[in-house]
Design an enzyme around this catalytic site. Structure first.
Site, PDB file in Angstrom:
ATOM      1  N   SER A 168       0.684  -3.235   5.422  1.00  0.00           N
ATOM      2  CA  SER A 168       1.298  -2.352   6.422  1.00  0.00           C
ATOM      3  C   SER A 168       0.306  -2.001   7.529  1.00  0.00           C
ATOM      4  CB  SER A 168       1.768  -1.054   5.755  1.00  0.00           C
ATOM      5  OG  SER A 168       2.734  -1.346   4.781  1.00  0.00           O
TER       6      SER A 168
HETATM    7  N1  SAM Z   1       1.968  -1.242   0.199  1.00  0.00           N
HETATM    8  C1  SAM Z   1       1.518  -2.455   0.849  1.00  0.00           C
HETATM    9  C2  SAM Z   1       0.293  -2.192   1.694  1.00  0.00           C
HETATM   10  O1  SAM Z   1      -0.317  -1.156   1.529  1.00  0.00           O
HETATM   11  O2  SAM Z   1      -0.056  -3.037   2.486  1.00  0.00           O
HETATM   12  C3  SAM Z   1       2.645  -3.050   1.662  1.00  0.00           C
HETATM   13  C4  SAM Z   1       3.111  -4.332   1.101  1.00  0.00           C
HETATM   14  S1  SAM Z   1       4.425  -5.185   1.854  1.00  0.00           S
HETATM   15  C5  SAM Z   1       4.800  -4.446   3.388  1.00  0.00           C
HETATM   16  C6  SAM Z   1       5.804  -4.763   0.799  1.00  0.00           C
HETATM   17  C7  SAM Z   1       5.716  -5.271  -0.610  1.00  0.00           C
HETATM   18  O3  SAM Z   1       6.938  -4.934  -1.281  1.00  0.00           O
HETATM   19  C8  SAM Z   1       5.560  -6.785  -0.758  1.00  0.00           C
HETATM   20  O4  SAM Z   1       4.369  -7.071  -1.435  1.00  0.00           O
HETATM   21  C9  SAM Z   1       6.795  -7.208  -1.559  1.00  0.00           C
HETATM   22  O5  SAM Z   1       6.550  -8.253  -2.484  1.00  0.00           O
HETATM   23  C10 SAM Z   1       7.155  -5.922  -2.269  1.00  0.00           C
HETATM   24  N2  SAM Z   1       8.540  -5.824  -2.758  1.00  0.00           N
HETATM   25  C11 SAM Z   1       9.704  -6.226  -2.171  1.00  0.00           C
HETATM   26  N3  SAM Z   1      10.768  -5.929  -2.951  1.00  0.00           N
HETATM   27  C12 SAM Z   1      10.273  -5.320  -4.067  1.00  0.00           C
HETATM   28  C13 SAM Z   1      10.856  -4.787  -5.250  1.00  0.00           C
HETATM   29  N4  SAM Z   1      12.174  -4.811  -5.451  1.00  0.00           N
HETATM   30  N5  SAM Z   1      10.036  -4.247  -6.178  1.00  0.00           N
HETATM   31  C14 SAM Z   1       8.698  -4.227  -6.003  1.00  0.00           C
HETATM   32  N6  SAM Z   1       8.077  -4.714  -4.905  1.00  0.00           N
HETATM   33  C15 SAM Z   1       8.845  -5.253  -3.940  1.00  0.00           C
END
Ligand code: SAM
Length: 211
Positions: A57
């Protein structure tokens, strides 16, 4: 751009406000959470690729979400979407005596996040591999829940997992959506739209189908 320059910029722009969040962002080296080829952009205020079609993010979004959620030292937090762990690590600097459960659906990213927390000596984040689109009921209730991926709707199953006075922060929409803050108080639910946001989609039972 260097870390301090970015932090000063986020303060000037009004994204960073409270001393706890400012200190937490100062304390976490964002470059640790970024693949080698992208490290030079660590202190640009932008999302960056972390592999598996996912992103870390943007710093201003982490700031907006932490300022809105306001976790405390002893909070019990659920993060949906660990990625490589940057946002959770910043949260952990505030939630010093509490616990953060962070759920990630891509096992390789979850493992990378665990390694990153170990590298930085962060011990109060438990990373779980799985679909967090319906929360993580086995450890509920939480004082704070937030998702870093965008859900199709404000799912009541997530609201149920908040304790009394709990707060939920959820991006809703397909990639371009709105950031919703839900506050529980004396059994009542208050919803506030904090404005537009862009996140990768939440994939899962309570999310979107994988394309
Ligand atoms: N928190 C992260 C950071 O600090 O950079 C952001 C990661 S990214 C924007 C969002 C994440 O959500 C991805 O790694 C994706 O795989 C995960 N994701 C999507 N759907 C999900 C779900 N149903 N359960 C868990 N993780 C999920």
């Amino acid at each position: 751009m260097e870390k301090e320059e970015l932090i000063e910029k986020l303060i000037k722009q009004g994204y960073l406000k409270s001393k706890e969040v400012i200190q937490a962002m100062r304390d976490v080296p964002r470059e640790v959470f970024i693949p080698e080829s992208q490290k030079k952009y660590a202190y640009y205020d932008t999302p960056l690729e972390i592999g598996y079609s996912q992103t870390i993010s943007a710093p201003h979004m982490v700031a907006i979400m932490l300022e809105a959620l306001k976790p405390e030292q002893d909070s019990k937090v659920l993060e949906i979407g660990t990625g490589t762990g940057y946002h959770a690590a910043v949260t952990a600097k505030i939630v010093k005596n509490g616990k953060i459960y962070s759920i990630e659906r891509i096992p390789e990213l979850a493992e990378k996040a665990r390694e990153n927390f170990k590298k930085l000596g962060i011990k109060n984040i438990e990373v779980i591999v799985g679909d967090g689109s319906l929360g993580l009921p086995e450890h509920a209730p939480y004082s704070h829940i937030y998702a870093t991926c965008s859900a199709p709707s404000l799912n009541p199953r997530l609201i149920e997992q908040l304790d009394e006075n709990g707060k939920l922060l959820l991006p809703v929409g397909r990639i371009y959506g709105e950031l919703w803050l839900i506050e529980k108080k004396k059994g009542k639910i208050r919803k506030k739209n904090l404005g537009g946001c862009a996140f990768v989609p939440m994939i899962g039972k309570g999310g979107y189908n994988e394309d």
